[in-house]
Scaffold this active site. Sequence first.
Site, PDB file in Angstrom:
ATOM      1  N   ASN A 188      38.911  37.525  29.185  1.00  0.00           N
ATOM      2  CA  ASN A 188      37.478  37.372  28.913  1.00  0.00           C
ATOM      3  C   ASN A 188      37.020  38.406  27.898  1.00  0.00           C
ATOM      4  OD1 ASN A 188      35.158  39.315  30.005  1.00  0.00           O
ATOM      5  ND2 ASN A 188      36.949  39.604  31.327  1.00  0.00           N
ATOM      6  N   PHE A 192      29.428  41.994  28.298  1.00  0.00           N
ATOM      7  CA  PHE A 192      28.233  42.379  29.073  1.00  0.00           C
ATOM      8  C   PHE A 192      27.067  41.426  28.847  1.00  0.00           C
ATOM      9  CE2 PHE A 192      29.204  47.265  29.473  1.00  0.00           C
ATOM     10  CZ  PHE A 192      30.121  46.972  30.461  1.00  0.00           C
ATOM     11  N   ASN A 232      27.201  47.763  39.752  1.00  0.00           N
ATOM     12  CA  ASN A 232      27.972  48.253  38.612  1.00  0.00           C
ATOM     13  C   ASN A 232      27.070  48.304  37.374  1.00  0.00           C
ATOM     14  OD1 ASN A 232      29.572  47.857  36.129  1.00  0.00           O
ATOM     15  ND2 ASN A 232      31.345  47.703  37.483  1.00  0.00           N
ATOM     16  N   ASN A 262      30.493  51.954  34.714  1.00  0.00           N
ATOM     17  CA  ASN A 262      31.560  51.226  34.031  1.00  0.00           C
ATOM     18  C   ASN A 262      31.695  51.719  32.594  1.00  0.00           C
ATOM     19  OD1 ASN A 262      33.347  49.416  32.965  1.00  0.00           O
ATOM     20  ND2 ASN A 262      32.003  47.639  33.092  1.00  0.00           N
ATOM     21  N   SER A 264      34.696  51.143  30.977  1.00  0.00           N
ATOM     22  CA  SER A 264      36.040  50.652  30.654  1.00  0.00           C
ATOM     23  C   SER A 264      36.102  49.198  30.227  1.00  0.00           C
ATOM     24  CB  SER A 264      36.945  50.856  31.866  1.00  0.00           C
ATOM     25  OG  SER A 264      36.319  50.350  33.045  1.00  0.00           O
ATOM     26  N   SER A 265      34.940  48.551  30.028  1.00  0.00           N
ATOM     27  CA  SER A 265      35.029  47.185  29.516  1.00  0.00           C
ATOM     28  C   SER A 265      35.586  47.236  28.104  1.00  0.00           C
ATOM     29  CB  SER A 265      33.647  46.534  29.496  1.00  0.00           C
ATOM     30  OG  SER A 265      33.703  45.375  28.691  1.00  0.00           O
ATOM     31  N   THR A 268      32.823  45.951  24.790  1.00  0.00           N
ATOM     32  CA  THR A 268      31.640  46.598  24.209  1.00  0.00           C
ATOM     33  C   THR A 268      32.144  47.706  23.289  1.00  0.00           C
ATOM     34  OG1 THR A 268      30.253  46.096  26.108  1.00  0.00           O
ATOM     35  CG2 THR A 268      29.569  47.966  24.772  1.00  0.00           C
ATOM     36  N   ASN A 339      39.841  48.240  35.319  1.00  0.00           N
ATOM     37  CA  ASN A 339      39.207  47.120  34.628  1.00  0.00           C
ATOM     38  C   ASN A 339      40.318  46.236  34.027  1.00  0.00           C
ATOM     39  OD1 ASN A 339      37.219  45.572  33.164  1.00  0.00           O
ATOM     40  ND2 ASN A 339      35.895  47.367  33.299  1.00  0.00           N
ATOM     41  N   GLY A 364      44.204  39.376  36.350  1.00  0.00           N
ATOM     42  CA  GLY A 364      45.033  38.493  37.161  1.00  0.00           C
ATOM     43  C   GLY A 364      46.451  39.035  37.260  1.00  0.00           C
ATOM     44  N   TYR A 415      39.244  39.735  41.741  1.00  0.00           N
ATOM     45  CA  TYR A 415      38.367  38.719  41.178  1.00  0.00           C
ATOM     46  C   TYR A 415      39.177  37.499  40.730  1.00  0.00           C
ATOM     47  CZ  TYR A 415      35.213  36.557  37.659  1.00  0.00           C
ATOM     48  OH  TYR A 415      34.469  35.691  36.908  1.00  0.00           O
TER      49      TYR A 415
HETATM   50  C1  LIG Z   1      35.323  37.067  33.684  1.00  0.00           C
HETATM   51  C2  LIG Z   1      35.382  38.512  34.056  1.00  0.00           C
HETATM   52  C3  LIG Z   1      34.250  39.289  33.880  1.00  0.00           C
HETATM   53  C4  LIG Z   1      34.286  40.638  34.232  1.00  0.00           C
HETATM   54  N1  LIG Z   1      33.169  41.384  34.070  1.00  0.00           N
HETATM   55  C5  LIG Z   1      33.179  42.682  34.460  1.00  0.00           C
HETATM   56  C6  LIG Z   1      32.010  43.468  34.370  1.00  0.00           C
HETATM   57  O1  LIG Z   1      30.957  43.007  33.971  1.00  0.00           O
HETATM   58  N2  LIG Z   1      32.091  44.772  34.755  1.00  0.00           N
HETATM   59  C7  LIG Z   1      33.238  45.332  35.237  1.00  0.00           C
HETATM   60  O2  LIG Z   1      33.262  46.508  35.598  1.00  0.00           O
HETATM   61  N3  LIG Z   1      34.369  44.590  35.341  1.00  0.00           N
HETATM   62  C8  LIG Z   1      34.355  43.290  34.974  1.00  0.00           C
HETATM   63  N4  LIG Z   1      35.497  42.546  35.091  1.00  0.00           N
HETATM   64  C9  LIG Z   1      36.747  43.185  35.543  1.00  0.00           C
HETATM   65  C10 LIG Z   1      36.989  42.961  37.026  1.00  0.00           C
HETATM   66  O3  LIG Z   1      35.997  43.568  37.787  1.00  0.00           O
HETATM   67  C11 LIG Z   1      38.351  43.528  37.436  1.00  0.00           C
HETATM   68  O4  LIG Z   1      38.328  44.914  37.215  1.00  0.00           O
HETATM   69  C12 LIG Z   1      39.504  42.935  36.659  1.00  0.00           C
HETATM   70  O5  LIG Z   1      39.300  41.574  36.450  1.00  0.00           O
HETATM   71  C13 LIG Z   1      40.835  43.146  37.375  1.00  0.00           C
HETATM   72  O6  LIG Z   1      40.859  42.531  38.624  1.00  0.00           O
HETATM   73  P1  LIG Z   1      41.471  41.065  38.880  1.00  0.00           P
HETATM   74  O7  LIG Z   1      42.812  41.018  38.235  1.00  0.00           O
HETATM   75  O8  LIG Z   1      41.531  40.926  40.352  1.00  0.00           O
HETATM   76  O9  LIG Z   1      40.525  40.098  38.262  1.00  0.00           O
HETATM   77  C14 LIG Z   1      35.486  41.197  34.744  1.00  0.00           C
HETATM   78  C15 LIG Z   1      36.601  40.400  34.919  1.00  0.00           C
HETATM   79  C16 LIG Z   1      36.563  39.068  34.595  1.00  0.00           C
HETATM   80  C17 LIG Z   1      37.787  38.233  34.793  1.00  0.00           C
END
Ligand SMILES: Cc1cc2nc3c(=O)[nH]c(=O)nc-3n(C[C@H](O)[C@H](O)[C@H](O)COP(=O)(O)O)c2cc1C
Length: 453
Positions: A188, A192, A232, A262, A264-265, A268, A339, A364, A415
């Site tokens: 993704n 933000f 967050n 946060n 670590s996105s 941004t 993240n 994932g 997630y």
């Molecule tokens: C579609 C999507 C949007 C996300 N948006 C955010 C976000 O806004 N803020 C954040 O801290 N992490 C965000 N994440 C990261 C997740 O919180 C998580 O740290 C990351 O996906 C790793 O976990 P997972 O493999 O179980 O998905 C996002 C992840 C995905 C897939």
Amino acid sequence: MSSRSSMVLKRNLLSTSKQVSRSFATSGKTCSIFTNNSKRTTKIQPKKIVLQSNLFGSLAISIGALGIGLYCLDARSAVQEYVFCPLLRLATSAEDGHKLGIKFLKYGLAPRLFSDHDDEILQVDVFGKKLKNPVGMAAGFDKEGEAIDPVLDLGFSYIEIGSITPEPQPGNPKPRFFRLPQDDAVINRYGFNSSGHLSVLSTLRVRFERLLSANPNATNNSFRDGKLLAINLGKNKTGDEIEDYVKGVQNFGPYADVLVINVSSPNTPGLRNLQSEAKLTNLLKTVVLERDNLPGELINPNLKPPVLVKIAPDLTEEEIKSISIAAKAAKIDGIIMSNTTVQRPVKKMITKSDVVRETGGLSGKPLKEISLRGLRTLRKYTKDSDLVLVGCGGISSGKDAIEFAKAGATFVELYTAFAYKGPGLAAKVKDEIVSELKKEGKTWMEIVGSDDK
Ligand SMILES: Cc1cc2nc3c(=O)[nH]c(=O)nc-3n(C[C@H](O)[C@H](O)[C@H](O)COP(=O)(O)O)c2cc1C
């Protein structure tokens, strides 16, 4: 009618009635009715039987339909993972599927757990509170805080809403969310997208007032015993590196059981630079001061929310070490590892299409080894402190969760696996953790950090 044709008609009728009685006889059900010639039995009994069999038939169909309905409504049923989730993927783009999932949950249309009992061995002691189990929903799923209660109802003990930016912003142009189903992964670059502080605050206020009147004695902002609501905080694309987070603490501190910073996105520009030791120490010190100045949580004015920082999995050992130093110096409460990743471990991935090369953060299954390695390094530099470590990245089973716990995570979040495995995932992960812990004869808290030994 001529006498000849009336004879033909009688003969036909007679032969039809014989055929009918034979067919009943061969079905083995009611031969006696038709073979004896009593008028009573031939006229009344068939209707009764037809009525009875219709009744039994409808009853059986209704019970069957009810059973199938309940099965389809059960979040744990296999049909969720193997039928509904793939159908949703076929019918929608990744972003539309995500939006639809949130709407289904928000309006009570999603499957539910018919029973959700957390074994005592799952209990987590954290931030001076108890969590019923160690499985949380990570940020990004419910960015606007629209589905907090439905997500908690699916067995999660912690939900992290957001990231929320001070001002509304649309995020990056579409398409910005891609599925890699062969790898149980997604990429993704939402960037933000957020409706902003005011909008999310009004959603939270409505929820707070609704739940407070029903639960005046609640002790958490989640309004559930043993469950926590984390918020967050992000920054606007053109926002201030410190001010944006300070506003987040001021606005959301009262509604949060936990605040997450946060930095670590990957989507941004410049955000990840905030992870450098000097910048991070300054940011976290300011945030902690602001948290300490809060009047207290709305639910309990004597409490102030713990502050966590969420970091990237793409850091060197040196960088992780300096983040640990910054976190200790600023006296925050914990660190979330991690993240999404900008790495593409293609050799270990099945997807060969160009989607793998889309810009953005990968999450994932392929992320698991990367974030687990990061967590182990983080543990190395934080085990001499009270910092709580939270594991996140590619977790999709109880065994994954246990690996993160042993590496030092007090609890975990997920997630992406939820999108692939469906609404029963938290319950299944918990079942697997319980059975693994029972094999080892340990509780969850006993295995946290046990890889150290
Ligand atoms: C579609 C999507 C949007 C996300 N948006 C955010 C976000 O806004 N803020 C954040 O801290 N992490 C965000 N994440 C990261 C997740 O919180 C998580 O740290 C990351 O996906 C790793 O976990 P997972 O493999 O179980 O998905 C996002 C992840 C995905 C897939």
